[in-house]
Write a protein that holds these residues in place. Structure first.
Motif, PDB file in Angstrom:
ATOM      1  N   ILE A   1       9.413   8.131   0.388  1.00 31.31           N
ATOM      2  CA  ILE A   1       8.408   7.208   1.354  1.00 31.31           C
ATOM      3  C   ILE A   1       8.882   5.780   1.504  1.00 31.31           C
ATOM      4  CG2 ILE A   1       6.119   6.090   0.921  1.00 31.31           C
ATOM      5  CD1 ILE A   1       6.118   9.094   0.715  1.00 31.31           C
TER       6      ILE A   1
ATOM      7  N   GLY B   1       0.817  -1.118  -0.014  1.00 31.84           N
ATOM      8  CA  GLY B   1       0.031   0.125  -0.036  1.00 31.84           C
ATOM      9  C   GLY B   1       0.867   1.100   0.140  1.00 31.84           C
ATOM     10  N   GLN B   2       2.205   1.233   0.697  1.00 31.44           N
ATOM     11  CA  GLN B   2       2.876   2.466   0.597  1.00 31.44           C
ATOM     12  C   GLN B   2       3.396   2.734  -0.895  1.00 31.44           C
ATOM     13  OE1 GLN B   2       3.884   4.298   3.486  1.00 31.44           O
ATOM     14  NE2 GLN B   2       2.133   3.216   4.226  1.00 31.44           N
TER      15      GLN B   2
ATOM     16  N   GLU C   1       1.772   1.735  -3.525  1.00 33.90           N
ATOM     17  CA  GLU C   1       0.732   2.169  -4.229  1.00 33.90           C
ATOM     18  C   GLU C   1       0.198   3.708  -4.061  1.00 33.90           C
ATOM     19  OE1 GLU C   1      -2.399  -0.549  -3.288  1.00 33.90           O
ATOM     20  OE2 GLU C   1      -1.543  -2.024  -4.735  1.00 33.90           O
ATOM     21  N   ALA C   2       0.167   4.211  -2.821  1.00 35.13           N
ATOM     22  CA  ALA C   2      -0.123   5.519  -2.324  1.00 35.13           C
ATOM     23  C   ALA C   2       1.019   6.369  -3.008  1.00 35.13           C
ATOM     24  CB  ALA C   2      -0.211   5.631  -0.782  1.00 35.13           C
ATOM     25  N   ALA C   3       1.942   6.082  -2.725  1.00 36.23           N
ATOM     26  CA  ALA C   3       3.039   6.944  -3.606  1.00 36.23           C
ATOM     27  C   ALA C   3       3.003   7.243  -4.916  1.00 36.23           C
ATOM     28  CB  ALA C   3       4.581   6.234  -3.343  1.00 36.23           C
ATOM     29  N   ASP C   4       2.524   6.173  -5.684  1.00 31.33           N
ATOM     30  CA  ASP C   4       2.269   6.320  -6.937  1.00 31.33           C
ATOM     31  C   ASP C   4       0.793   6.781  -7.517  1.00 31.33           C
ATOM     32  OD1 ASP C   4       4.409   4.437  -8.007  1.00 31.33           O
ATOM     33  OD2 ASP C   4       3.278   2.618  -7.915  1.00 31.33           O
ATOM     34  N   ALA C   5      -0.198   6.630  -6.640  1.00 32.36           N
ATOM     35  CA  ALA C   5      -1.370   7.181  -7.029  1.00 32.36           C
ATOM     36  C   ALA C   5      -1.266   8.666  -6.752  1.00 32.36           C
ATOM     37  CB  ALA C   5      -2.327   6.736  -5.993  1.00 32.36           C
ATOM     38  N   LEU C   6      -0.234   9.123  -5.731  1.00 34.17           N
ATOM     39  CA  LEU C   6      -0.019  10.705  -5.582  1.00 34.17           C
ATOM     40  C   LEU C   6       0.911  11.498  -6.732  1.00 34.17           C
ATOM     41  CD1 LEU C   6       0.690  11.027  -1.692  1.00 34.17           C
ATOM     42  CD2 LEU C   6      -1.440  12.061  -3.109  1.00 34.17           C
ATOM     43  N   GLY C   7       1.243  10.391  -7.701  1.00 34.02           N
ATOM     44  CA  GLY C   7       1.797  10.987  -8.931  1.00 34.02           C
ATOM     45  C   GLY C   7       3.323  11.241  -8.839  1.00 34.02           C
ATOM     46  N   LEU C   8       3.974  10.694  -7.420  1.00 32.05           N
ATOM     47  CA  LEU C   8       5.386  10.699  -7.463  1.00 32.05           C
ATOM     48  C   LEU C   8       6.075   9.796  -8.215  1.00 32.05           C
ATOM     49  CD1 LEU C   8       5.528  10.515  -3.478  1.00 32.05           C
ATOM     50  CD2 LEU C   8       5.852  12.383  -4.674  1.00 32.05           C
ATOM     51  N   ASP C   9       7.248  10.003  -8.967  1.00 37.71           N
ATOM     52  CA  ASP C   9       7.908   9.291  -9.633  1.00 37.71           C
ATOM     53  C   ASP C   9       8.630   8.478  -8.872  1.00 37.71           C
ATOM     54  OD1 ASP C   9      10.192  10.440  -9.204  1.00 37.71           O
ATOM     55  OD2 ASP C   9      10.161  12.067 -10.748  1.00 37.71           O
TER      56      ASP C   9
END
Lengths: 484, 262
Positions: free
Chosen positions: A397, A378-379, A381-389
């Motif tokens: 993260i 989930g960590q 995925e959350a980073a991905d979902a926020l648009g962090l490359d």
């Protein structure tokens, strides 16, 4: 509320009774003893047995420690003093060897008149470390830096450092204390420059060498800024190539030319004069500082989706982990010269540092990979979902959490690596444990002394490793935030 | 059924425009040999509030996770806000910064404070100055009614509070579309209401929302369209009143009787 109570409640207690003391057997040492040592028949027997073993060991060694001799010029003299004081046949420790030869254990064969240079380098190491290791507590930084300043300057005076260098050291140390109060992040500039300053102070020679090394990244940065507008990929590649080309092709000549114009040289000290803890700490600190970033890169590479990157990382890690460190050290001392172009001289300590770094980086990578694997999906995925490359997600993260989980393993690897620096004895360097003790025993006056040097060196190693272990516990406590 | 939703809903800003926010055409996805999503066609207009329902394993989570490419589709087209999702990482990051997502298990960053959780992406992705990002974050934390927790770490909050922080964190990126992946499934019953209230407020402001949820009360009160999925297909979609009162397919009827029956 008080009004209603005044009418309805006849008595309200306004002072509390003082608490009574608990019964004696329920408190303090007696309770601890009952609970921990004598809680039952089996426990009591084990306690007595354990006590017996401790007594046996202590009584065995006690005489030897109690009969310590600190003032003597040779082992024979030591034995004579022991025999005279405690009678014929008495055993005793002869610490006089440490008293007489401590400088060899600390500095190896470094020129005596230049002892202040490694001392200053060691002192400044704490200035470089303070903003990294104690970034959150101005109090700890203050204590560390003040103690460092006092000790370093005192030792430098005692070792006869020239006045100009004393002033330089004092300015850096006192300046660091002042800066650490308000802007600790500024000290990181010193942390970055420290490796070059340290190399220059330890090996001496012209200051233009380290300065020209520093020019490489600066050129790379300029190239990156200039090309950044065109394409970030090209800019990154060029920024990596430019420093390499500069170092390999131009830096040497540039340093020589600059030196002939303006001389910035201090007396040079060859690598074969290094020894003792100076050698161990030099290799250890350099290895630790370089193996952590390399380990992180390897761990990320091993988890990468890119086949080639992943395969290379796996091959590297498995190969290095599968080979004894001594084998790598032999490669460093013997084989490397066959592979390098003829005429290249490559400092033996540098070669050893590279091998030790690669060795512990492989272990580090596996330790960190464990931390990465422990993070919930989930960590990511959350980073991905926020648009962090990818790199931002890793840096902000993933790595902060993964490294925190891996702290015990990372510090264990550091400790193991630091102790492994004694293995450099096999490639002819003077490690404090074996080579240095052999060197001491080679003199007629200390022939046959074994226990004392080993215990002394072991104790210093223990002290340093214990400090590392305590620091890791402090760090774990400090980073304990998730309240799970 | 709708005991969680007690207040009157303000529909003045809930307007569906003609503009297309998400366009999914003929999309298929497999996990290995398992065909998870079959021939999905779905057009979402700006301002729509869509609830996706269905039995577990029907592919509803997978569908919304395809919209910000947490899952990759193997055939068909997904166009989000005019950008087609392909292997181009730049496009993916662009879509992700426009589409907010709220997860079942919150997925807050435990090593950062609530405020840092909310400012991280605006600062590093949108390059907003820290001061401004913090002001925005406080605004959204007030909106989800936990500004006083800004300095705490997620581990110190209750599940409902964590989920509201997660919603605030997404909102800080000023997304055009919000995806909710079973946002209340991991919560204790008394905390579900606080999260649903936050989601209703969001709907009232005209946010385009796709919710995978079992909260049928929420669907009836807020959604303008309910989609029923089974075995990777969209079986039925309709506006909520028709969907609940007059389901067309047998599968939907069975599902509704199971979920609403007691």
């Amino acid at each position: 509320m008080s009004e209603t109570h005044a009418q309805t409640v006849p008595f309200v207690r306004d002072t509390m009774l003082p608490p009574a003391d608990p019964p004696v057997r329920e408190a303090g040492a007696v309770r601890w003893l009952r609970e921990n040592l004598f809680s039952g028949p089996l426990n009591t027997i084990l306690t007595l047995l354990g006590g017996l073993i401790v007594w046996f060991l202590v009584s065995h060694f006690w005489d030897w420690f109690a009969h310590s001799v600190w003032n003597a010029n040779s082992l024979a003299e030591c034995r004579q003093i022991i025999a005279e004081t405690w009678g014929e046949g008495a055993r005793g420790a002869c610490w006089a060897v440490i008293r007489e030869r401590w400088n060899q254990y600390v500095y190896g064969f470094y020129p005596v008149e230049l002892y202040w240079r490694p001392t200053m380098t060691f002192g400044l190491l704490f200035v470089a470390l303070a903003p990294v290791l104690f970034s959150e507590s101005v109090w700890i930084r203050r204590v560390v830096l003040v103690i460092t300043t006092v000790l370093t300057l005192w030792l430098m005076v005692a070792l006869g450092a020239p006045a100009a260098w004393l002033v330089f050291a004092a300015v850096v140390l006192v300046g660091a204390i002042l800066i650490s109060e308000r802007h600790p992040a500024w000290l990181l500039v010193f942390s970055i420059l420290y490796p070059l300053l340290g190399v220059w102070l330890l090996w001496g020679g012209s200051a233009w060498g380290p300065i020209m090394v520093l020019v490489g990244p600066v050129l790379g940065w300029i190239a990156w800024r200039l090309l950044g507008r065109v394409s970030s990929l090209i800019a990154t590649i060029v920024a990596l190539i430019v420093p390499l080309v500069w170092w390999i092709v131009f830096a040497g000549d540039a340093a020589r030319d600059a030196e002939s114009l303006v001389s910035l040289a201090i007396p040079a000290v060859d690598s074969d004069r290094f020894g003792g803890f100076l050698l161990s700490i030099t290799i250890g600190v350099a290895g630790i500082a370089m193996s952590l970033p390399l380990g992180i890169v390897l761990a990320l590479a091993r988890r990468s989706d890119m086949f080639l990157v992943k395969t290379l990382a796996v091959i590297f890690i498995e190969f290095i982990r599968g080979v004894p460190l001594i084998a790598l050290l032999f490669v460093a001392s013997l084989l490397l010269n066959y592979f390098l172009p003829p005429g290249t001289t490559f400092d033996i300590i540098l070669r050893v540092i590279i091998m030790v770094t690669l060795f512990s980086a492989a272990y580090m990578a596996e330790v960190i990979r464990g931390g990465l694997a422990a993070l919930p999906r989930g960590q990511y995925e959350a980073a991905d979902a926020l648009g962090l490359d990818y790199w931002k997600a890793q840096r902000l993260i993933v790595l902060p959490q993964a490294l925190k989980i891996s702290i015990p393993g990372i510090v264990s690897t550091f400790i193991g690596m630091f102790k492994d620096t004694t293995l450099v004895t096999f490639v002819g360097l003077y490690d404090p444990l074996k080579s240095m003790s052999d060197a001491v025993r080679a003199s007629t006056s200390w022939k046959g002394i074994y226990w004392e040097p080993y215990i002394f060196v072991g104790f210093i190693f223990f002290l340093i490793c214990f400090c590392m272990s305590r620091y890791s516990m402090y760090l774990e406590r400090r980073l304990h935030r998730d309240h799970r | 059924m709708s005991e969680d939703i007690t207040r009157k809903i303000d529909r003045s800003h809930m307007q569906v425009s003609d503009e297309v926010a998400i366009d999914i055409r003929n999309m298929n996805k497999w996990y290995g040999n398992f065909h998870v999503l079959r021939d999905i066609d779905l057009t979402v207009h700006r301002g729509e509030r869509i609830v996706i329902a269905g039995p577990s394993g029907s592919g509803k989570s997978t569908l919304i996770r395809c919209i910000n490419r947490l899952e990759e589709h193997q055939s068909g087209h997904i166009v989000v806000d005019g950008i087609e999702l392909t292997n181009d990482i730049k496009n993916i990051d662009k879509v992700r910064s426009e589409v907010g997502m709220v997860f079942q298990h919150f997925n807050l960053f435990p090593h950062l404070t609530v405020l840092e959780n909310c400012t991280l992406a605006p600062i590093w992705v949108r390059k907003v100055p820290r001061k401004q990002a913090e002001a925005t974050a406080m605004k959204f934390l007030e909106k989800v009614k936990i500004p006083e927790q800004a300095g705490k770490y997620p581990g110190q909050l209750s599940g409902g509070q964590q989920q509201r922080v997660a919603i605030a964190r997404s909102l800080c990126m000023q997304p055009k579309i919000m995806l909710f992946d079973e946002p209340t499934s991991a919560l204790d019953p008394e905390m579900i209401k606080e999260v649903l209230d936050t989601m209703i407020e969001l709907a009232e402001e005209g946010m385009t929302m796709l919710c995978v949820t079992h909260e049928m009360g929420f669907a009836q009160a807020v959604a303008n369209r309910v989609i029923f999925m089974d075995q990777g297909q969209i079986v039925e979609q309709n506006e909520p009143r028709e969907f609940f009162n007059n389901p067309k397919s047998e599968r939907t009827k069975l599902f509704l009787s199971q979920i609403l029956g007691h």
